[in-house]
Each structure stands twice: as C-alpha cells, then as structure tokens.
Design an enzyme around this catalytic site. Sequence first.
Site, PDB file in Angstrom:
ATOM      1  N   ASN A  80       0.866  -1.230  -0.118  1.00  0.00           N
ATOM      2  CA  ASN A  80      -0.153  -0.035   0.034  1.00  0.00           C
ATOM      3  C   ASN A  80       0.962   1.204  -0.016  1.00  0.00           C
ATOM      4  O   ASN A  80       0.355   2.543  -0.111  1.00  0.00           O
ATOM      5  CB  ASN A  80      -0.938   0.065   1.383  1.00  0.00           C
ATOM      6  N   ARG A 117      -8.511  -2.133  -7.023  1.00  0.00           N
ATOM      7  CA  ARG A 117      -9.139  -0.868  -6.544  1.00  0.00           C
ATOM      8  C   ARG A 117      -7.903   0.255  -6.603  1.00  0.00           C
ATOM      9  O   ARG A 117      -8.167   1.437  -6.801  1.00  0.00           O
ATOM     10  CB  ARG A 117      -9.005  -1.217  -4.815  1.00  0.00           C
ATOM     11  N   CYS A 153     -10.235  -6.526  -4.214  1.00  0.00           N
ATOM     12  CA  CYS A 153     -10.919  -7.363  -3.410  1.00  0.00           C
ATOM     13  C   CYS A 153     -12.431  -7.275  -3.167  1.00  0.00           C
ATOM     14  O   CYS A 153     -12.710  -5.934  -2.999  1.00  0.00           O
ATOM     15  CB  CYS A 153     -10.138  -7.519  -2.024  1.00  0.00           C
ATOM     16  N   PRO A 190     -17.234   2.774  -2.402  1.00  0.00           N
ATOM     17  CA  PRO A 190     -17.452   4.015  -3.324  1.00  0.00           C
ATOM     18  C   PRO A 190     -16.286   4.821  -3.436  1.00  0.00           C
ATOM     19  O   PRO A 190     -15.361   4.951  -2.785  1.00  0.00           O
ATOM     20  CB  PRO A 190     -18.686   4.628  -2.734  1.00  0.00           C
ATOM     21  N   ASP A 217     -16.806   8.528  -3.738  1.00  0.00           N
ATOM     22  CA  ASP A 217     -17.598   9.903  -3.275  1.00  0.00           C
ATOM     23  C   ASP A 217     -16.660  10.705  -2.826  1.00  0.00           C
ATOM     24  O   ASP A 217     -16.286  11.917  -2.881  1.00  0.00           O
ATOM     25  CB  ASP A 217     -18.860   9.658  -2.567  1.00  0.00           C
ATOM     26  N   ASP A 223      -7.154  -4.635   7.714  1.00  0.00           N
ATOM     27  CA  ASP A 223      -6.256  -5.473   6.886  1.00  0.00           C
ATOM     28  C   ASP A 223      -5.918  -6.608   7.680  1.00  0.00           C
ATOM     29  O   ASP A 223      -5.005  -7.504   7.167  1.00  0.00           O
ATOM     30  CB  ASP A 223      -5.286  -4.847   6.025  1.00  0.00           C
ATOM     31  N   ARG A 235      -1.465 -11.458  -4.313  1.00  0.00           N
ATOM     32  CA  ARG A 235      -1.770  -9.885  -4.611  1.00  0.00           C
ATOM     33  C   ARG A 235      -0.805  -9.141  -3.667  1.00  0.00           C
ATOM     34  O   ARG A 235      -0.498  -7.908  -3.998  1.00  0.00           O
ATOM     35  CB  ARG A 235      -3.108  -9.606  -4.457  1.00  0.00           C
TER      36      ARG A 235
HETATM   37  C1  UD1 Z   1      -6.798   1.298   1.536  1.00  0.00           C
HETATM   38  C2  UD1 Z   1      -5.815   0.233   1.269  1.00  0.00           C
HETATM   39  C3  UD1 Z   1      -6.536  -1.213   1.740  1.00  0.00           C
HETATM   40  C4  UD1 Z   1      -7.222  -1.004   3.185  1.00  0.00           C
HETATM   41  C5  UD1 Z   1      -7.952   0.322   3.297  1.00  0.00           C
HETATM   42  C6  UD1 Z   1      -8.289   0.677   4.814  1.00  0.00           C
HETATM   43  C7  UD1 Z   1      -4.568   0.478  -0.345  1.00  0.00           C
HETATM   44  C8  UD1 Z   1      -4.144   0.223  -2.020  1.00  0.00           C
HETATM   45  N1  UD1 Z   1      -5.486   0.029  -0.024  1.00  0.00           N
HETATM   46  O1  UD1 Z   1      -7.781   1.260   0.549  1.00  0.00           O
HETATM   47  O2  UD1 Z   1      -5.738  -2.295   1.922  1.00  0.00           O
HETATM   48  O3  UD1 Z   1      -7.948  -1.865   3.566  1.00  0.00           O
HETATM   49  O4  UD1 Z   1      -7.027   1.450   2.853  1.00  0.00           O
HETATM   50  O5  UD1 Z   1      -7.228   0.634   5.702  1.00  0.00           O
HETATM   51  O6  UD1 Z   1      -4.069   1.464   0.123  1.00  0.00           O
HETATM   52  N2  UD1 Z   1     -15.050   4.853   1.312  1.00  0.00           N
HETATM   53  C9  UD1 Z   1     -16.065   5.796   0.618  1.00  0.00           C
HETATM   54  N3  UD1 Z   1     -15.939   6.721  -0.205  1.00  0.00           N
HETATM   55  C10 UD1 Z   1     -14.509   6.936  -0.835  1.00  0.00           C
HETATM   56  C11 UD1 Z   1     -13.777   6.303  -0.275  1.00  0.00           C
HETATM   57  C12 UD1 Z   1     -13.779   5.289   0.620  1.00  0.00           C
HETATM   58  O7  UD1 Z   1     -17.292   5.361   1.165  1.00  0.00           O
HETATM   59  O8  UD1 Z   1     -14.481   7.824  -1.583  1.00  0.00           O
HETATM   60  C13 UD1 Z   1     -15.167   3.849   2.272  1.00  0.00           C
HETATM   61  C14 UD1 Z   1     -14.741   2.705   1.862  1.00  0.00           C
HETATM   62  O9  UD1 Z   1     -15.918   2.187   1.052  1.00  0.00           O
HETATM   63  C15 UD1 Z   1     -14.455   1.911   3.067  1.00  0.00           C
HETATM   64  C16 UD1 Z   1     -13.668   3.053   3.794  1.00  0.00           C
HETATM   65  O10 UD1 Z   1     -14.177   4.324   3.460  1.00  0.00           O
HETATM   66  O11 UD1 Z   1     -15.700   1.452   3.742  1.00  0.00           O
HETATM   67  C17 UD1 Z   1     -12.311   2.998   3.836  1.00  0.00           C
HETATM   68  O12 UD1 Z   1     -11.892   3.162   2.468  1.00  0.00           O
HETATM   69  P1  UD1 Z   1     -10.368   3.945   2.143  1.00  0.00           P
HETATM   70  O13 UD1 Z   1      -9.598   4.117   3.420  1.00  0.00           O
HETATM   71  O14 UD1 Z   1     -10.661   4.556   0.957  1.00  0.00           O
HETATM   72  O15 UD1 Z   1      -9.638   2.480   1.588  1.00  0.00           O
HETATM   73  P2  UD1 Z   1      -8.817   2.300   0.223  1.00  0.00           P
HETATM   74  O16 UD1 Z   1      -8.054   3.259   0.043  1.00  0.00           O
HETATM   75  O17 UD1 Z   1      -9.815   1.711  -0.839  1.00  0.00           O
END
Ligand code: UD1
Length: 428
Positions: free
Chosen positions: A27, A95, A119, A125, A127, A307, A403
Amino acid sequence: MIVMEEMLVIRGGSPLKGDITVHGAKNAVLPLLLAGTLTDEEVEISDCPFISDVEAMTLLMRSLGVDVSREGRSIRVRGSAKRANADGALSKTMRSSMFMLGALLSTVHEVHMPLPGGCNIGARPLDIHIDGLRAMGARVEAGEDMLDCYADELRGADIVMRYPSVGATENLMMCASLAKGDTRLINCAREPEIVCLAKGLKSMGADISGEGTSVMRIRGVGRLKGASLAPCGDRIVAGTLVAATAVAGGDVRIYGVDPSDISSVTDVFKSEHCRISGDDVCVRVRADGRIHPVNISTAPFPLFPTDMQAQLMGAMCFSDGVSVIDETVFERRFAHARELVKLGADITLDAGRAIVRGSALTGRKLQGAIMHARDLRGGAGLAIAALGAEGESAIFDIGYIDRGYERLEDMFSCLGADISRLPVQGEM
Ligand code: UD1
C-alpha cells in the site's frame, strides 16, 4: 498463456523460529509508483515486492504510456502518462487503479476509467475522492461504471473529508502537490503509508506538512523533480507474522517494520503466553501457542487495521475464550469465516460482528481442511489457522494471497513451518 493454478498445502503444528525481514508495503509502493508519473524526470522506487498488485500496476501504467521498468527490487518510472484512457480490464481488477485519478488529472488533465475493482469486500465507493477533486476545480462525470474527469487547472482548496479514506487522501495529496495555491486536507487519513507518500513527494520537491495527523497542508509547487523513493516496510505482513507466531508458538524476530506502526496489532496479542518486545530495529514475538480472546473493532490508523481482521480471526479460533470482532471499515469482509468453519472453528456472524469461540475453550481441536481464499487478507487468515490446526490443509485460489504477499510459503517455511506451493491437479 496458460496460467497454472496453484494451492498452498500446510501441515500444522510446527513452531515458528528465526529472523525475517518484511518486504516494502504494497500500500506504499502502489501510490509511490503513480507519484513517479508526476514529473518528467526519473523516479526510482526501491524494495518493490514481487506481488501481483505491483505487477498489475506497472502494466496499467504502461497501458497509459508511462515508461516503467523493473530491475530486481527497484522500479524506475520515467515521465508522465501519455494517455487518459485506462485499460479497462486492468483497472477493474485492482482498487488501486483509483490512484490514476490524482496522477492523471495533475498531468494529462483528464482521466477516463472504469470504476475500479479489487478485493470483493464491500461497496467501496469513490465519493470522497470525487468531492475532493471537484473542490479543487475538476469536472467529474460518474456514470454507471465509468468515471470521466477533466481539469484544465487544479486549484488548492480546504477539503473536509467525511471519512479519513486512505486512497482519497493519497489522490488529493498528489493533486494538491501540483495545484495552484494551498490545500488543507481536513480529517485526512493518518496511515504510515500516507506519511511514506508525503516523504516521497517531498523528496520530489513537494511542500507538505502535517502528514501523520488529521490535517495536512500542501502548498502547490509548479513542478516536481526526479528522486529515489523507498516504501515503508509492510506492517500488514509484519502483523500477519505476529498472528502466525502467536498461533504456532515459537520465537520470531521481525525486521523492516517500525514497531509503533503495528502496536495496535501487537497490543491485542500481548500476554504472559505471547511476549512481544520491540526496539528500533525489530519486533520480537515469543509465544507458547496459548491465546487469550479479544474484543476489537477495526478502524482507521492508529486503531486496529481492517487489513488484519481476517488474520486476527484466524488466530482467535484457537483462543481460550470468546472473541468479539467488529468490522467497521468494510462491510462484507467476513468471507474467510465460512472457510475457517471448515477447520471446525466456532464462528457466528451477525452483520458486521463476528463472535469466535476459541478451540481452547470449546475443547474442539481444529483439523486440517480444504479451504478457498476469497480475498487477499482473508487468504492469509486461512493460512494462519492452518498453521495451528492438526493435520494437513489445502488453500485454493491463492492468486488472492499473491496480490499482497511475496511467496507467503517461503516466508513461513524459512521460519520452520511445513508449507508448500503445489500445482492444482485435476478438478477440485
Ligand atoms: C486502503 C488500502 C486497503 C485498506 C484500506 C483501509 C491501498 C491500496 N489499500 O484502501 O488495503 O484496507 O485502505 O485501511 O492502500 N470510502 C467511501 N468513499 C470513498 C472512499 C472510501 O465511502 O470515496 C469508504 C470505503 O468504502 C471503506 C472506507 O471508506 O468503507 C475506507 O476506505 P479507504 O480508506 O478509501 O480504503 P482504500 O483506500 O480503498
């Protein structure tokens, strides 16, 4: 090309002993690779693990016309993207393709991408990303499964994030570094990988402060320059090793990770049966295999990482009590539970909560079984449980594990575990 299907075969019961160094964090490497496209000069990223997400990201970047090459564990990125249309199949598989948003909007000023996959752990989302990009002046058109973004010029802004999304924080850091004016990211993510990206961008000439806190300030600079970047060690791989040693027993020294980055994990395993100490260079775990139950909720850093939830569950199957594990970050992140049940684990799911009655409480020993990985960390959770179970287990669909873990079987077998990767024969 025929891809040979493989499985992991694990015979439980061997204690883990020895020293191990974790590889660079997946990450951290993924956003650093895209940060490398923010300048025309060469950016070198060291210690890039041989995992399929990194491989897929380099393919994705090449599909955008980026000059990317690997030499051993280092990857060189030379120049920005030449195209704004991402390869559909590749974007959908990961992602992290979302990091293209920040990098491409800052350089080629538009992005067209299918909504990313990764995954299958919830809706995920975008947003928060989109709100932030719009606040900086981008035009974003989000369709059913496509995202089209345009920004002739990105302007600094005060952005209040409704949730500290890791990916959104990283995207906005990239945009803000080259935007006109100052940006404040309020309620941003504080993960070590954010600090690592800030360090990388700063060595490329960005002006960032407050990384690792909830408010980051980024002053836009006209251009960034080439640099040599290094990812932080993978704290999730380190946490996986902690959980595995707690289950299997033994004495393991884990190098390459800052102990304070995994204290939320080591804290839950620490007991008179699992002594954990850390200093500047390593985390040492000495365990006799006995595990006490926990009551834990996943949450953004510095709290317990989502994670590590599956690996924690895999370990708690052996505890001498009842554990309650609440998943608050991603809905539907319990696919590993029904696989663990195949070993004889006693797990009840109730919406975002898992209740795990450990085998040392129930007296029902876990027995090796055939399991299927359903996602990356879930697969690691199955491997941990198999290391503690009696007899032989087989884990299928290990492409998920690949992965994010560089040859998980080598990592455990060099510590004395009985684990091997074998081709899948016939139909299963
Ligand atoms: C990153 C990590 C992933 C880890 C996660 C949380 C990478 C490549 N991946 O994923 O391994 O599990 O952080 O620590 O770094 N959300 C929204 N809207 C958005 C963005 C996120 O609702 O625009 C929600 C997601 O659905 C989720 C939560 O926020 O429920 C956390 O997501 P986020 O911190 O963005 O995770 P990732 O960056 O996708």
